[in-house]
Design a protein around this motif. Structure first.
Motif, PDB file in Angstrom:
ATOM      1  N   SER A  47     -16.576 -26.071  24.513  1.00 57.42           N
ATOM      2  CA  SER A  47     -15.453 -26.731  23.847  1.00 57.42           C
ATOM      3  C   SER A  47     -15.929 -27.496  22.610  1.00 57.42           C
ATOM      4  O   SER A  47     -15.230 -27.532  21.596  1.00 57.42           O
ATOM      5  N   GLN A  50     -16.448 -24.938  19.895  1.00 58.97           N
ATOM      6  CA  GLN A  50     -15.155 -24.488  19.374  1.00 58.97           C
ATOM      7  C   GLN A  50     -14.541 -25.571  18.481  1.00 58.97           C
ATOM      8  O   GLN A  50     -14.009 -25.273  17.410  1.00 58.97           O
ATOM      9  N   HIS A  51     -14.643 -26.814  18.907  1.00 61.67           N
ATOM     10  CA  HIS A  51     -14.112 -27.925  18.107  1.00 61.67           C
ATOM     11  C   HIS A  51     -14.860 -28.005  16.778  1.00 61.67           C
ATOM     12  O   HIS A  51     -14.244 -28.202  15.721  1.00 61.67           O
ATOM     13  N   ALA A  53     -16.361 -25.587  15.226  1.00 66.22           N
ATOM     14  CA  ALA A  53     -15.965 -24.440  14.397  1.00 66.22           C
ATOM     15  C   ALA A  53     -14.608 -24.681  13.752  1.00 66.22           C
ATOM     16  O   ALA A  53     -14.394 -24.330  12.587  1.00 66.22           O
ATOM     17  N   GLU A  54     -13.702 -25.286  14.500  1.00 67.22           N
ATOM     18  CA  GLU A  54     -12.388 -25.599  13.940  1.00 67.22           C
ATOM     19  C   GLU A  54     -12.505 -26.616  12.812  1.00 67.22           C
ATOM     20  O   GLU A  54     -11.843 -26.486  11.777  1.00 67.22           O
ATOM     21  N   GLU A  57     -13.917 -24.898   9.782  1.00 67.85           N
ATOM     22  CA  GLU A  57     -12.895 -24.043   9.162  1.00 67.85           C
ATOM     23  C   GLU A  57     -11.889 -24.884   8.376  1.00 67.85           C
ATOM     24  O   GLU A  57     -11.456 -24.496   7.287  1.00 67.85           O
ATOM     25  N   GLN A  58     -11.540 -26.049   8.889  1.00 70.08           N
ATOM     26  CA  GLN A  58     -10.577 -26.921   8.199  1.00 70.08           C
ATOM     27  C   GLN A  58     -11.188 -27.523   6.943  1.00 70.08           C
ATOM     28  O   GLN A  58     -10.502 -27.708   5.943  1.00 70.08           O
TER      29      GLN A  58
END
Length: 77
Positions: A47, A50-51, A53-54, A57-58
């Motif tokens: 998690s 994933q956080h 990576a988010e 990306e932002q």
């Protein structure tokens, strides 16, 4: 030395059985605890990745769309 009679042997067998069963139950409990901890840690790491990576990306700047004419101009330059 006196020889072991049948009651002594029976007591040793029962004590050995209880000791083995107790040890197996303790080991299975410890195994389950470690497996649960490892599963939770892997889930947490997944998690977090994933956080991360988010967030990446932002925060990535938006790329300007490249038109065919811009590509042609780059090739000529």
């Amino acid at each position: 030395m006196d020889a072991l009679n049948s009651w002594d042997v029976a007591l040793f067998v029962v004590a050995g059985y209880i000791a083995i069963v107790s040890m197996v139950r303790l080991m299975l409990g410890r195994r389950n605890t470690l497996a649960r901890q490892l599963r939770d840690e892997l889930e947490h790491q997944r998690s977090e990745a994933q956080h991360q990576a988010e967030l990446t990306e932002q925060n990535r700047p938006a790329q300007a769309p490249t038109s065919q004419t811009a590509l042609t101009a780059k090739k000529k330059a």
